[in-house]
Design a protein around this motif. Structure first.
Motif, short mmCIF file in Angstrom:
data_model
loop_
_atom_site.label_atom_id
_atom_site.label_comp_id
_atom_site.label_asym_id
_atom_site.label_seq_id
_atom_site.Cartn_x
_atom_site.Cartn_y
_atom_site.Cartn_z
N ASN A 71 1.05 -1.14 0.14
CA ASN A 71 -0.14 -0.22 0.17
C ASN A 71 0.92 1.27 -0.08
OD1 ASN A 71 -2.52 -0.93 -0.15
ND2 ASN A 71 -2.19 -1.96 2.42
N HIS B 166 0.34 3.56 -2.93
CA HIS B 166 0.13 5.23 -2.91
C HIS B 166 1.53 6.33 -2.94
CE1 HIS B 166 -3.92 4.99 -1.17
NE2 HIS B 166 -3.09 3.95 -0.51
N ASP C 298 -8.05 5.80 -1.87
CA ASP C 298 -7.50 5.40 -1.33
C ASP C 298 -8.40 3.71 -0.82
OD1 ASP C 298 -6.91 3.60 1.09
OD2 ASP C 298 -7.96 5.75 2.40
N LYS D 228 -13.50 1.56 2.33
CA LYS D 228 -13.30 2.50 2.12
C LYS D 228 -14.14 3.15 0.95
CE LYS D 228 -9.04 2.69 4.18
NZ LYS D 228 -9.56 3.56 5.34
N SER E 68 -6.83 1.31 0.46
CA SER E 68 -5.79 0.30 1.24
C SER E 68 -6.28 -0.59 2.09
CB SER E 68 -5.62 1.58 2.16
OG SER E 68 -6.57 1.91 3.27
#
Length: 447
Positions: free
Chosen positions: A10, A14, A23, A338, A25
């Protein structure tokens, strides 16, 4: 506590300069959000990828492009862009009748004394409530609640089920589940290949082919019959939201041509057109496409499939513990993901063909927060519509957003277009979905 692999993955995701900061994640393998656009590549036809028994017939009917689905070549366009392209195919579907090669929906049979018990364990819905010669749309999940496949499940008899599978290898999964031979079943792929006959004139066409009995088939009901002397199973199902049928050709290796030509010959009187699978219409109906709108890391609670998590199924099934825990979190006000799938209405020039990328979504401050999975132009609404992922807090109907469309569809070069979260489906279907029926009954689940 995240494991080292997930943290490293991750962090790399990013900070990579070519990947936008959306996002995801909570996913180990994020969607590929690189905006590479269309590319000019010729598909290699080889023996490594299978051809359906209708492949040559689709080429004969004018198929000019294809992709791969379930390791089979899949026709994805018949009308050339200069002749109206996919929207000409849409017109034939919603106004007349169409024929589709969908043999890529490979038929995985589960047969034996324990067939019902096995199927009940691998799907979230209650298999005991599926009567012989009826079917249901269903999902199969892994032990984390991720969606592995969303087939149409057909029950031929008390001890025989067919999974008409989406684009993931369900045969390997089902055989793996039963590797210890806990259930007395045989799990194999059979020589059955479906075509779809879809559109408002499909009822009259099918009645001419097999008799008026087809008019009495209920939604997800089935009928054993013959077309051109070849044995077929007919179900009132389809991937379009329009009235329609699927014709499952038995011994398809031998019978494909006879059934195909019989449907085309009779269909000519109804203005039948051979078209590709109608993604433009399924988006309007809110029908999801596995691998595009969801995958094995997607929970049904993220994609309007929460009704597939029953509240009254007492028997165990794969993913039950994880899914019930997710529902408990959501009901306590703690959404555990998310992103959530929503419907969008958005500006821009008409999107009249497949999107080559997951186009990015911004909030009103210009921060990238989500992405579009399935966009298309709606002739009825006169606006672009889409299925898309956005953060939970931006998922309320009426929430304003922005979408970064490519230059071909942008209203002004380099500028985003306005979008708004809306309800799904975008337009009604000939047969209400199980979700819609459950909502009308005041339930958030279906049997």
């Amino acid at each position: 506590m995240k494991n080292d692999h997930e943290v490293i993955h991750n962090e790399a995701f990013h900070t990579h300069p070519n990947v936008p900061p959306v996002d995801q994640s909570d996913r180990i393998v994020p969607y590929n959000l690189r905006q590479s656009g269309p590319t000019s590549v010729q598909m290699l036809i080889s023996t490594r990828i299978r051809k359906s028994p209708f492949w040559h017939l689709s080429i004969e009917a004018g198929a000019w492009r294809a992709d791969v689905y379930n390791r089979m070549y899949h026709p994805r366009g018949y009308v050339k862009p200069e002749d109206g392209g996919a929207m000409a195919e849409y017109d034939a579907l919603v106004n007349r009748v169409t024929l589709w090669d969908v043999a890529v929906e490979r038929q995985i049979r589960v047969k034996g004394p324990d067939a019902e018990a096995f199927v009940d364990f691998v799907i979230t819905r209650d298999a005991t409530k599926i009567k012989p010669m009826h079917g249901k749309y269903c999902i199969l999940c892994n032990d984390r609640g991720g969606i592995l496949n969303d087939p149409v499940l057909l029950r031929l008899s008390q001890d025989e089920f067919w999974f008409s599978v989406a684009d993931s290898d369900l045969l390997l999964w089902l055989q793996g589940v039963n590797v210890a031979k806990q259930w007395d079943v045989v799990i194999d792929e059979i020589d059955v290949a479906p075509v779809q006959v879809q559109g408002p004139l499909s009822v009259d066409l099918m009645a001419e082919l097999v008799g008026d009995v087809v008019r009495e088939i209920p939604y997800f009901g089935m009928l054993e019959s013959e077309i051109a002397g070849c044995p077929v199973v007919i179900s009132q199902t389809g991937f379009s939201g329009e009235k329609g049928y699927e014709v499952y050709v038995r011994d398809a290796t031998l019978n494909a041509e006879n059934v195909w030509y019989a449907i085309r010959g009779t269909g000519a009187r109804y203005g039948l057109r051979v078209i590709a699978v109608a993604h433009h219409r399924r988006i309007a109906a809110g029908i999801l496409s596995w691998g595009q709108d969801m995958d094995n890391e997607t929970s049904p609670f993220q994609v309007n499939l929460a009704y597939h998590v029953p509240r009254n199924k007492t028997t165990d099934y794969i993913g039950k513990k994880a899914l019930e825990a997710q529902r408990e979190q959501i009901e306590s006000g703690n959404y555990p993901f998310k992103l959530k799938m929503v419907g969008l209405k958005m500006g821009g020039k008409p999107i009249t063909d497949y999107a080559p990328d997951f186009w990015l979504i911004q909030n009103t401050e210009g921060v990238r927060v989500g992405y579009v999975t399935s966009p298309w132009w709606s002739p009825e609404l006169h606006i672009n519509i889409a299925l898309a992922y956005v953060p939970w807090e931006l998922s309320e109907i009426g929430t304003p957003l922005r979408v970064e469309l490519p230059e071909a569809y942008a209203e002004a070069s380099g500028e985003h277009v306005k979008a708004e979260v809306c309800d799904v489906p975008f337009r009604p279907s000939a047969n209400p979905s199980a979700r819609e029926k459950a909502m009308l009954a005041g339930r958030d689940y279906t049997d």
